[in-house]
Design an enzyme around this catalytic site. Structure first.
Site, PDB file in Angstrom:
ATOM      1  N   CYS A  32       0.827  -1.219   0.000  1.00 39.74           N
ATOM      2  CA  CYS A  32       0.000   0.000   0.000  1.00 39.74           C
ATOM      3  C   CYS A  32       0.855   1.261   0.000  1.00 39.74           C
ATOM      4  CB  CYS A  32      -0.920   0.021   1.222  1.00 39.74           C
ATOM      5  SG  CYS A  32      -1.722  -1.564   1.540  1.00 39.74           S
ATOM      6  N   GLY A 273      -6.577 -13.799   2.703  1.00 39.70           N
ATOM      7  CA  GLY A 273      -6.050 -12.662   1.952  1.00 39.70           C
ATOM      8  C   GLY A 273      -6.547 -12.629   0.516  1.00 39.70           C
ATOM      9  N   ASP A 274      -5.757 -12.012  -0.338  1.00 34.52           N
ATOM     10  CA  ASP A 274      -6.183 -11.754  -1.725  1.00 34.52           C
ATOM     11  C   ASP A 274      -6.469 -13.026  -2.523  1.00 34.52           C
ATOM     12  OD1 ASP A 274      -5.795  -9.105  -1.149  1.00 34.52           O
ATOM     13  OD2 ASP A 274      -4.205  -8.769  -2.631  1.00 34.52           O
TER      14      ASP A 274
END
Ligand SMILES: Cc1cc2nc3c(=O)[nH]c(=O)nc-3n(C[C@H](O)[C@H](O)[C@H](O)COP(=O)(O)OP(=O)(O)OC[C@H]3O[C@@H](n4cnc5c(N)ncnc54)[C@H](O)[C@@H]3O)c2cc1C
Length: 441
Positions: A32, A273-274
């Site tokens: 990020c 998660g992703d």
């Protein structure tokens, strides 16, 4: 790493061996932060690393970096690494993350085209900017493909480094998960910043110079010169390892897990998660929204459960914030398209207000949009676009939606006020009141 850290908090090293395989050289890093590092706001790569493998080792978590997992033998309980090493397990957490979307357009792999996924990508873009120059007498030209939040954050970062920036996207507006009226404000802000935005144009090919280096892109609407092309075309789940092993994928294409993050047919295997599918708290449907907020919580759930403490992931609202220049953006829950798809009879109300008391010198415009169920007034979603102090107000709305509140509940709730922070009636309250005033909720 969230799963590993949580499991270690709950179980001693004498009781539980924890091994992590990471193909890259970093763990526990903030993807990020890449746009802010590229843009020069963050001084160095190390600042984006929360904890190093050595710090994990001090907690008796063994991290093998540079170790790519290439196979999982579910029957034998073994993970096979690319270098041939075999790692046995009793419980396995798959956290392979996301896979950047890449259309099959020629030239996307050419030098001068950069993804934005790992820290190495950030380093490569920084190096290209540091080394590069534009044609004599003009700044470098940066072209961003994609109008999601990563693309827009990168556009701002490139501009901060002195590049002339163009954003090209296939959709009619940037920020797909905003309604068109709110996304149009974002588009306007980008253009006011001097960033060229070309919408409704899918990329067809990356144009190459005589050395085979990217020098522009051709879309179905035109051609654009560039010295550096950055890809921000979205993120799908990275599931090759899980799928090859025979683990079930959900309808979103991500790994199918229950609320304990366990794979349904293999309860000794977790995914978080992703790479993992989840569910939306408002629509009740399955979802895949690749955000660090979800990934960390899901990892923690997986780590708890495998260490023997029951835990359940509570679902998502897709709450997200970002900014372009001085414009802050927040969204949560369902946008109108999603509300429609989920079968809600909804209404949408937008109010215009200021971020602080109107007479305060730093007051800036803010628009708040709330999407509510017709009749019940139940809050379904919200979007906020405005000046400083706008974005994090979305957390009030996210909490209200999480708690199942109606617009009237929110309109009557005790939110804070002082002139440097908000008008006496906070914009969030005002938006909720517009709905409740009509007798709904
Ligand atoms: C530029 C950018 C900005 C972002 N900004 C935000 C933000 O502001 N807010 C937010 O909530 N989210 C943000 N995100 C999203 C967030 O970073 C991700 O959702 C989060 O990192 C997902 O965590 P993860 O652990 O699932 O996957 P990742 O962080 O991607 O970690 C997966 C790891 O698995 C490794 N791996 C994959 N396959 C293998 C294999 N076969 N063998 C060994 N290792 C493997 C990868 O190298 C990687 O290190 C941003 C993402 C990017 C790229």
């Amino acid at each position: 790493m969230s799963a590993a850290a949580q499991a270690r908090r709950l179980r001693d090293p004498a009781d539980l061996d924890i091994t992590v395989l990471e193909q890259g050289r970093d763990v526990s890093y903030s993807a990020c932060g890449i746009p802010y590092w590229v843009g020069g706001l963050v001084a160095g790569r190390d600042e984006l690393i929360a904890r190093t493998p050595a710090e994990f080792a001090a907690q008796d978590i063994t991290v093998h970096t540079g170790t790519r997992a290439v196979g999982i033998d579910l029957a034998g309980g073994v993970v096979v690494a690319e270098d041939g090493r075999r790692f046995g397990y009793d419980s396995l957490v798959i956290g392979t993350g996301g896979r950047p979307t890449r259309p099959p357009s020629p030239g996307l792999d050419a030098p001068g085209v950069f993804g934005v996924h790992r820290l190495d990508d950030g380093a490569a873009i920084r190096a290209a900017i540091d080394a590069g120059t534009g044609p004599a007498g003009r700044p470098m030209r940066g072209l961003v493909l994609g109008g999601g939040y990563i693309g827009l954050e990168m556009a701002e970062a490139l501009q901060a480094r002195g590049l002339e920036v163009t954003v090209v996207l296939a959709d009619p507006l940037p920020m797909q998960l905003l309604d068109a009226d709110m996304a149009a404000r974002v588009c306007g802000a980008l253009r006011e910043m001097g960033i060229a935005v070309h919408t409704d144009q899918a990329v067809r090919e990356v144009l190459l110079d005589v050395d085979g280096r990217a020098c522009g892109v051709r879309t179905d609407g035109g051609s654009y010169d560039a010295d550096l092309v950055v890809l921000g075309l979205g993120m799908g789940p990275e599931v090759a390892l899980a799928a090859d092993a025979g683990l079930a994928l959900g309808s979103t294409g991500a790994i199918d897990v229950d609320r304990s993050q366990r794979c349904r047919d293999h309860p000794e295997v977790f995914a978080a998660g992703d790479c993992a599918q989840t569910f939306h708290r408002v629509s009740g449907g399955v979802a895949h929204v690749p955000l660090g907020t979800h990934a960390n919580k899901q990892g923690r759930v997986a780590g708890s459960v495998l260490a023997g403490r029951p835990a359940r992931f509570a679902g998502i609202l897709g709450t997200a914030v970002t900014k372009v220049g001085g414009l802050e953006i927040g969204r949560t829950g369902l946008c109108t398209t999603q509300a429609e798809q989920a079968g809600f009879a909804y209404r949408a109300d937008t109010i215009e207000a200021t971020t602080r008391a109107g007479y305060h010198p730093d007051a800036e415009d803010v628009a708040v949009k709330v999407i509510t169920e017709q009749g019940s007034g139940q809050l379904l979603g919200a979007q906020i676009v405005g000046g400083q102090g706008a974005a994090k107000r979305i957390d009030v709305l996210a909490t209200a939606i999480w708690a199942g509140m109606t617009a009237e509940d929110l309109a009557g709730s005790d939110l804070s006020y002082a002139p440097p922070f908000s008008p006496v009636h906070d914009p969030v309250t005002v938006a909720a009141r517009v709905v409740s005033r009509t007798g709904q909720g």
